[in-house]
Design an enzyme around this catalytic site. Sequence first.
Site, short mmCIF file in Angstrom:
data_model
loop_
_atom_site.label_atom_id
_atom_site.label_comp_id
_atom_site.label_asym_id
_atom_site.label_seq_id
_atom_site.Cartn_x
_atom_site.Cartn_y
_atom_site.Cartn_z
N ASP A 101 0.84 -1.22 0.04
CA ASP A 101 -0.05 -0.02 0.10
C ASP A 101 0.96 1.28 -0.16
OD1 ASP A 101 -2.28 1.91 0.18
OD2 ASP A 101 -2.05 1.83 2.34
N GLU A 124 -1.36 -1.52 -4.33
CA GLU A 124 -3.02 -0.83 -4.26
C GLU A 124 -2.85 0.35 -5.21
OE1 GLU A 124 -5.56 1.95 -1.24
OE2 GLU A 124 -5.09 -0.12 -0.64
N ASP A 148 -2.13 0.88 7.74
CA ASP A 148 -1.72 1.09 6.35
C ASP A 148 -1.04 -0.27 6.05
OD1 ASP A 148 -1.92 3.94 5.37
OD2 ASP A 148 -1.30 3.93 7.61
#
Length: 200
Positions: free
Chosen positions: A10, A70, A143
């Site tokens: 991410d 992502e 996260d």
Amino acid sequence: MRERIILGIDPGTTIMGFGLIKVTGRTMQFMQLNELDLKKYSDHYLKLKLIFERTIELIDTHNPDEIAIEAPFYGKNVQSMLKLGRAQGVAMAAGLSREIPITEYLPKKIKMAITGNGSASKEQVAKMLQSLLDLKTLPKNLDATDGLAAAVCHFYNSGRIEVGKSYSGWDAFVKQNSHRTTSPQKSPLTPKGGIKTTKK
């Protein structure tokens, strides 16, 4: 039965989250969950350097077979989008330099794969991952679980026709993202590989 390792990322310029899972057949096993905290650095270019170096370190340590990342979401703040896009690009470049196949997934697709709800909160995604992978505790910053969620999303989408944008190497990435009519010049480090283009 062949084992494969998936690294999920991410990307972010404040915190980069990442998670690793090992897949054997149709079974996944949790390996690692962590983050790179970049809040104390004010220089954007230094942050990009650290993201690249950390991604390379993860690759060289764990030898993932595939990377799931992502994709940047489209927000109103153009500057934030630009910074996020750069962070993603640097992480992708690290993977491409090691010739590891990369697949991008939109945030909604990742949430849908994990929870069945494309509008799920970070907390809902984290709780579902905790249940799926039998995690004893969750990190303070979610996260890291977002990075792990990208890896799990890729596991669920493996073998299906409709996945995210995929790049099998640097050459494939250049072909996919270049609008030139002439073919890009290959460097000695350019890996060979085809391109797989599918709808997200």
